[in-house]
Write a protein that holds these residues in place. Structure first.
Motif, mmCIF file in Angstrom:
data_model
loop_
_atom_site.group_PDB
_atom_site.id
_atom_site.type_symbol
_atom_site.label_atom_id
_atom_site.label_comp_id
_atom_site.label_asym_id
_atom_site.label_seq_id
_atom_site.Cartn_x
_atom_site.Cartn_y
_atom_site.Cartn_z
ATOM 1 N N ALA A 234 0.811 -1.218 0.000
ATOM 2 C CA ALA A 234 0.000 0.000 0.000
ATOM 3 C C ALA A 234 0.840 1.262 0.000
ATOM 4 O O ALA A 234 0.507 2.250 -0.668
ATOM 5 N N ASP A 235 1.953 1.235 0.706
ATOM 6 C CA ASP A 235 2.781 2.446 0.800
ATOM 7 C C ASP A 235 3.676 2.655 -0.413
ATOM 8 O O ASP A 235 4.404 3.638 -0.493
ATOM 9 N N GLN A 236 3.627 1.717 -1.403
ATOM 10 C CA GLN A 236 4.457 1.863 -2.606
ATOM 11 C C GLN A 236 3.636 1.991 -3.888
ATOM 12 O O GLN A 236 4.203 2.112 -4.972
ATOM 13 N N LYS A 237 2.301 1.944 -3.781
ATOM 14 C CA LYS A 237 1.472 1.947 -4.988
ATOM 15 C C LYS A 237 1.716 3.170 -5.868
ATOM 16 O O LYS A 237 1.658 3.093 -7.092
ATOM 17 N N GLN A 238 1.958 4.320 -5.250
ATOM 18 C CA GLN A 238 2.162 5.545 -6.015
ATOM 19 C C GLN A 238 3.638 5.876 -6.210
ATOM 20 O O GLN A 238 3.978 6.767 -6.969
ATOM 21 N N ASN A 239 4.496 5.155 -5.528
ATOM 22 C CA ASN A 239 5.933 5.459 -5.595
ATOM 23 C C ASN A 239 6.731 4.171 -5.441
ATOM 24 O O ASN A 239 7.132 3.792 -4.343
ATOM 25 N N PRO A 241 9.729 1.319 -7.515
ATOM 26 C CA PRO A 241 10.915 1.384 -8.390
ATOM 27 C C PRO A 241 10.702 0.958 -9.837
ATOM 28 O O PRO A 241 11.658 0.947 -10.610
ATOM 29 N N GLU A 242 9.463 0.608 -10.228
ATOM 30 C CA GLU A 242 9.205 0.157 -11.599
ATOM 31 C C GLU A 242 8.134 1.045 -12.237
ATOM 32 O O GLU A 242 6.957 0.682 -12.284
ATOM 33 N N PRO A 243 8.487 2.208 -12.740
ATOM 34 C CA PRO A 243 7.482 3.153 -13.248
ATOM 35 C C PRO A 243 6.673 2.634 -14.440
ATOM 36 O O PRO A 243 5.587 3.149 -14.714
ATOM 37 N N LYS A 244 7.176 1.644 -15.149
ATOM 38 C CA LYS A 244 6.444 1.100 -16.290
ATOM 39 C C LYS A 244 5.712 -0.197 -15.948
ATOM 40 O O LYS A 244 5.291 -0.938 -16.843
ATOM 41 N N CYS A 245 5.546 -0.472 -14.696
ATOM 42 C CA CYS A 245 4.955 -1.742 -14.269
ATOM 43 C C CYS A 245 4.036 -1.502 -13.080
ATOM 44 O O CYS A 245 4.521 -1.257 -11.972
ATOM 45 N N TRP A 246 2.722 -1.571 -13.273
ATOM 46 C CA TRP A 246 1.779 -1.259 -12.197
ATOM 47 C C TRP A 246 1.730 -2.343 -11.129
ATOM 48 O O TRP A 246 1.261 -2.107 -10.018
ATOM 49 N N TYR A 247 2.186 -3.554 -11.459
ATOM 50 C CA TYR A 247 2.241 -4.654 -10.487
ATOM 51 C C TYR A 247 3.701 -4.873 -10.084
ATOM 52 O O TYR A 247 4.627 -4.367 -10.732
ATOM 53 N N GLN A 248 3.899 -5.639 -9.034
ATOM 54 C CA GLN A 248 5.258 -5.951 -8.597
ATOM 55 C C GLN A 248 5.764 -7.159 -9.387
ATOM 56 O O GLN A 248 5.214 -8.249 -9.278
ATOM 57 N N PRO A 249 6.809 -6.971 -10.195
ATOM 58 C CA PRO A 249 7.287 -8.099 -10.997
ATOM 59 C C PRO A 249 8.044 -9.114 -10.150
ATOM 60 O O PRO A 249 8.453 -8.829 -9.021
ATOM 61 N N ALA A 250 8.203 -10.304 -10.706
ATOM 62 C CA ALA A 250 9.011 -11.323 -10.044
ATOM 63 C C ALA A 250 10.445 -10.823 -9.913
ATOM 64 O O ALA A 250 10.904 -9.980 -10.682
#
Length: 318
Positions: A234-239, A241-250
């Motif tokens: 929740a605390d990283q949804k808007q900030n 490290p992957e600006p081109k990826c709305w989900y957290q990649p593997a």
């Protein structure tokens, strides 16, 4: 995911692996292999170039990464109007190779007029007189499906444009199993683009039913989210490290590589990696040296998925 359903999918893995070995045998050394696309007669590279890769990049950098991708064997490119300035970047970069590439585009238009406007604008920006595959973008809600297939709906644009030679095949992308199944039952689509992902399959039972229906109907299967893992905290949804990826990649590179190989072990034609360039380059590396997962690798990967929050759930209208 029920064990019986999972075992069915494991059996499909072996069949897909055999197909890949056949394709690879007929492909120049170290070129990315190609697989057939449903009933279309087309053969696409097992890795596609997602247009977000060139979004916000300099024109020269866009040309370089497209040229590299083509050189390594990528012939499948996928783009959408909603990807910022990606169409403006991809059009000129792809132009020298256009006649030998399969270009897929999308429309968010649900009605005849707005979808036609998007199509014409995409053709202009992409500097081409046609796209090979035109897809309804994120056809997720049943109400959207009703609109596009109803009177005055965007399907009228698709079918007219096909007669005009401006598109060749008709498909859709989707993040809802319910809508995907309904769409395939209500119209003879050429392709479906949806998540084929180790976390979604094992933790949410999201995807196997779409895969099964598409196979039964001979629809070309294109995969999203092969390298996805979970939602951002929740605390990283808007900030994050992957600006081109709305989900957290593997995790890069090991887990992401295993995730992609897991996806390619299913009867899909091609997978689209995340838009971040480092993930796309990793995907090309994996594709050029693709080997199906060993049993111990698959077990280890699925163990990492246990208890992980999936990015989609059955019944989501997102």
């Amino acid at each position: 995911m029920e064990r019986r359903e999972f075992l069915k999918q494991s059996a499909l893995t072996a069949a897909a692996a055999a197909t890949t070995r056949i394709s690879s045998a007929a492909t120049p050394t170290n070129q990315i292999a190609r697989r057939p696309l449903g009933k279309t007669g087309e053969h696409l590279s097992i890795i596609g170039f997602g247009g977000i890769v060139v979004m916000n990049e300099d024109p020269s950098q866009s040309k370089n990464i497209v040229a590299e991708a083509v050189d390594r064997g990528v012939n499948y490119f996928d783009i959408a109007p909603s990807y910022g300035n990606a169409q403006e970047r991809l059009g000129p970069a792809l132009a020298p190779y256009r006649k030998n590439c399969f270009l897929a585009c999308k429309t968010e238009g649900r009605m005849k007029d707005d979808s036609r406007k998007q199509l014409e604008e995409s053709l202009r920006l992409l500097k081409t007189d046609h796209v090979d595959l035109y897809q309804f973008h994120a056809l997720t809600k049943m109400t959207d499906l009703d609109k596009v297939l109803g009177p005055g709906g965007a399907m009228e644009t698709m079918e007219a444009a096909k007669k005009e030679g401006k598109i060749r095949y008709i498909g859709f992308s989707v993040h809802s199993a319910e809508t995907a199944l309904a769409a395939m039952d209500r119209y003879n689509f050429d392709t479906v683009l949806f998540p084929v992902n180790f976390v979604l399959f094992s933790q949410a039972n999201f995807g196997p039913q779409i895969l099964k229906r598409a196979q039964e109907k001979g629809i070309g299967i294109l995969a999203l989210k092969s390298m996805a893992k979970t939602v951002w905290p929740a605390d990283q949804k808007q900030n994050h490290p992957e600006p081109k990826c709305w989900y957290q990649p593997a995790a890069f590179p090991d887990e992401a590589s295993l995730g992609l190989r897991w996806t390619l072990g299913h009867p899909v034609t091609a997978a689209l990696p995340p838009g971040d360039e480092k993930y796309f380059r990793l995907a090309m590396d994996v594709a050029q040296n693709y080997k199906p997962l060993e049993q111990h690798e698959e077990q280890a990967l699925l163990a990492r998925a246990t208890g992980v929050e999936p990015i989609f759930h059955l019944g989501n209208d997102v």
